[in-house]
Enzyme design. Structure first.
Site, mmCIF file in Angstrom:
data_model
loop_
_atom_site.group_PDB
_atom_site.id
_atom_site.type_symbol
_atom_site.label_atom_id
_atom_site.label_comp_id
_atom_site.label_asym_id
_atom_site.label_seq_id
_atom_site.Cartn_x
_atom_site.Cartn_y
_atom_site.Cartn_z
ATOM 1 N N ARG A 1 6.319 -13.278 9.236
ATOM 2 C CA ARG A 1 6.664 -11.797 9.517
ATOM 3 C C ARG A 1 8.071 -11.905 10.069
ATOM 4 O O ARG A 1 8.213 -12.480 11.000
ATOM 5 C CB ARG A 1 5.565 -10.943 9.887
ATOM 6 C CG ARG A 1 6.022 -9.563 10.064
ATOM 7 C CD ARG A 1 4.889 -8.898 10.729
ATOM 8 N NE ARG A 1 5.104 -7.367 10.689
ATOM 9 C CZ ARG A 1 4.614 -6.722 9.624
ATOM 10 N NH1 ARG A 1 3.572 -7.211 8.672
ATOM 11 N NH2 ARG A 1 4.825 -5.381 10.007
ATOM 12 N N GLU B 1 1.009 -1.254 -0.046
ATOM 13 C CA GLU B 1 -0.116 0.013 0.099
ATOM 14 C C GLU B 1 0.892 1.128 -0.043
ATOM 15 O O GLU B 1 1.691 1.382 0.817
ATOM 16 C CB GLU B 1 -0.819 -0.076 1.233
ATOM 17 C CG GLU B 1 -1.912 1.332 1.195
ATOM 18 C CD GLU B 1 -2.870 1.138 2.342
ATOM 19 O OE1 GLU B 1 -3.825 2.109 2.487
ATOM 20 O OE2 GLU B 1 -2.807 0.386 3.105
ATOM 21 N N LYS C 1 4.315 0.286 9.781
ATOM 22 C CA LYS C 1 4.331 1.430 9.128
ATOM 23 C C LYS C 1 3.567 2.548 9.842
ATOM 24 O O LYS C 1 3.740 3.897 9.829
ATOM 25 C CB LYS C 1 3.480 1.317 7.762
ATOM 26 C CG LYS C 1 4.171 0.780 6.595
ATOM 27 C CD LYS C 1 3.033 0.830 5.376
ATOM 28 C CE LYS C 1 3.993 0.332 4.474
ATOM 29 N NZ LYS C 1 2.853 0.163 3.121
#
Length: 572
Positions: free
Chosen positions: A268, A42, A278
């Site tokens: 992750r 994104e 983020k």
């Protein structure tokens, strides 16, 4: 990017569980098209070291099977996304050596296709327009131990839902007035299947499409449709999307997608001492706690690049970790270890004095100078040697002199001798101090002209060797030293807590007017050197000027990574 399955410069990773899953698909002929993976960021922030793990994972799979790798921006939320972030992401992939070439796509380009598929679900009776507020939707969803209950709007007819949905698109309703929801199962043990929201109303300008749209699809709905439109075969996601996989498959199945892509998950990767969220990175940047997204203390790829990390070191780091199934915490020292291993044989080693102490050679001819040959890299003779100017006034590190030496000190002391790196043996004969403070200002020394390195008496033994720079030829520069940014990996935990409480006060130190030997060639931002005994340093790309270079210390020379299991830990 179409990736060849044979690359002599990139050794293949050993087979792992993800390879096995994909190999089985290939052998079973699940897809009649070529293998295709994608990285779907994104554009609401900059990529970080965890992103690099995901990127290399996708690129490696495509490479192994001679398939394609796509970059696709998940840009279906106009409130946080920006062109700046999209451009930065493309730069980062190019820097990593993972450029997708012509295969760069934007989710916003698929707006019409996604919208029509939503209408298809409505007409099938598989989606409905719901007027519940966001809080009511949450309340109706139930809990992990209690089933949800149907929305009072769930029984609307397909015709009514289609009309309302088209009115939503036409801008007839304000934000939050209505959503489009999938009609699945409000009693499902998987919360993601309890009639998830597919579309919401957002009256805001999009950075690419402007005000053409006021309804935007949720990621869980757009994601599988975009994958199918691009011919993606394996949608590789981080582990938090595992519970979303049934919804991914439900969307593709209800739309009758032939040879639907398959979602598969990997772990992750987080690093000690840095934050890879983020949301937290944005808070640090927006709050002015760091010097922008490329602050060398951040784990963003632009920050690591500015600090001096190399693409090769990051790829080696990813390979060292290997494929992980769960969320994994990795010691930051492993990344530093990979950087040292990459640089040690390929960058020049130069002499730099970060805390200068003046040395005058009283028996060296006034105004005279000479050039001394010194190897460019002790680890790699192929890099040759350079000639370093030497004169009667020098600077050495202040820490290389002790007036009252401690036990084991092997450098310069009053009446003692040391060898100057690549030069002569000198003896300290006098110490000049500030009359008021007692600070050592200057050392008066003599040199032995017979002991020049490589000469007949160069083998005369002394206890220590120190680096130096000639005062008349020294290059003055500023140097930044870095430690980990945060004292706690997670940052603020309670509402109202400030980031200031978590910032390591020693995370950045500026050393002014350090002295370097003259650098060969035309030094450019991004050039990397080993400063003897200090570590690896990079010319800062933002602060350096033609008049004065600024260096960032990438890592010290000491390697703290031991390669044991304690430096990589996993959690379910």
């Amino acid at each position: 990017m179409t990736v060849a399955n044979e690359n002599e410069n990139t050794p293949a990773m050993p087979e792992n569980y993800m390879d096995k899953l994909i190999r089985e698909d290939v052998e079973a002929g699940v897809f009649s098209r070529e293998i295709c993976t994608r990285f779907p960021p994104e554009p609401n922030g900059y990529l970080h070291i965890g992103s690099a793990f995901a990127i290399h994972t996708n690129v490696e799979i495509a490479r192994k099977y001679g398939g394609r790798f796509h970059l696709r921006f998940d840009d279906t939320n106009p409130l946080k996304e920006d062109k700046e972030y999209a451009e930065a992401i493309i730069r980062d992939l190019e820097w990593l050596g993972c450029s997708p070439g012509e295969h760069i796509y934007y989710g916003s380009d698929y707006s019409e296709e996604i919208y029509h598929r939503a209408e298809t679900l409505i007409l099938k009776g598989k989606a409905y327009v719901c007027d519940l507020t966001a809080a009511e939707v949450t309340a109706y969803r139930g809990t992990l131990t209690e089933p949800g209950k149907d929305s009072p709007y769930r029984s609307r007819t397909p015709e009514e839902n289609l009309r309302l949905f088209r009115e939503m698109r036409a801008g007839s309703y304000p934000n939050g007035a209505k959503v489009l929801r999938a009609k699945i199962d409000m009693a499902s043990p998987n919360m993601n299947l309890r009639d998830p929201v597919l579309y919401r109303i957002i009256h805001a300008a999009h950075y690419r499409t402007g005000v053409a749209w006021c309804i935007y699809p949720m990621y869980d709905f757009a994601h599988p449709i975009q994958d199918a439109l691009e011919g993606v075969t394996h949608s590789l996601c981080s582990i938090e999307f595992k519970d979303h996989r049934p919804l991914y498959e439900w969307v593709l199945n209800e739309l009758g997608t032939p040879e639907p892509p398959r979602q598969r998950e990997f772990g992750r990767v987080n690093l000690t001492g840095v934050v890879t969220s983020k949301r937290h990175l944005r808070a640090l940047v927006a709050g002015g706690f760091v010097d922008g997204w490329d602050d060398p203390r951040l784990p963003t790829l632009s920050g690591l690049r500015r600090r001096g990390f190399t693409p090769e070191s990051i790829e080696a780091f990813v390979r060292e970790i290997g494929m992980v199934r769960n969320t994994t915490m990795v010691d930051f020292s492993l990344l530093e270890h990979c950087l040292r291993q990459d640089l040690k044989a390929k960058v020049p080693a130069v002499m730099a004095v970060l805390d200068p102490l003046k040395v005058v050679l009283t028996n060296y001819a006034a105004g005279a100078s000479e050039l001394l040959p010194i190897p460019n890299n002790p680890e790699n003779a192929e890099l040759g040697s350079r000639e370093v100017p030497f004169s009667g006034t020098l600077y050495i590190e202040r820490a290389d002199f002790m007036e009252v030496p401690v036990k084991g000190f092997r450098r310069l002391v009053p009446g003692g001798e040391v060898r100057l790196k690549g030069g002569y043996i000198i003896r300290c004969s006098e110490v000049i101090k500030d009359a008021q403070t007692g600070e050592v200002l200057e050392l008066r020394c003599t040199y032995d002209p017979e002991t020049r390195s490589g000469g007949t008496l160069s083998g005369r033994k002394v206890k220590g060797t120190v680096q130096w720079v000639s005062a008349a030829h020294a290059l003055k520069s500023d140097v930044y030293l870095y430690e980990q940014l945060l004292t706690d990996n997670n940052g603020p935990k309670e509402e109202g807590e400030s980031w200031e409480e978590y910032i390591n006060p020693n995370s950045i130190t500026l050393l002014k007017d350090c002295l370097l030997e003259p650098l060969a060639g035309n030094p450019q931002p991004g050039d990397t050197y080993q400063f003897l005994r200090h570590g690896y340093f990079c010319i800062d790309s933002r602060l350096s000027t033609a008049q004065k270079l600024v260096f960032n210390r990438i890592v010290p020379l000491k390697d703290t990574w031991k390669g044991n299991a304690g430096h990589v830990s996993s959690s379910e």
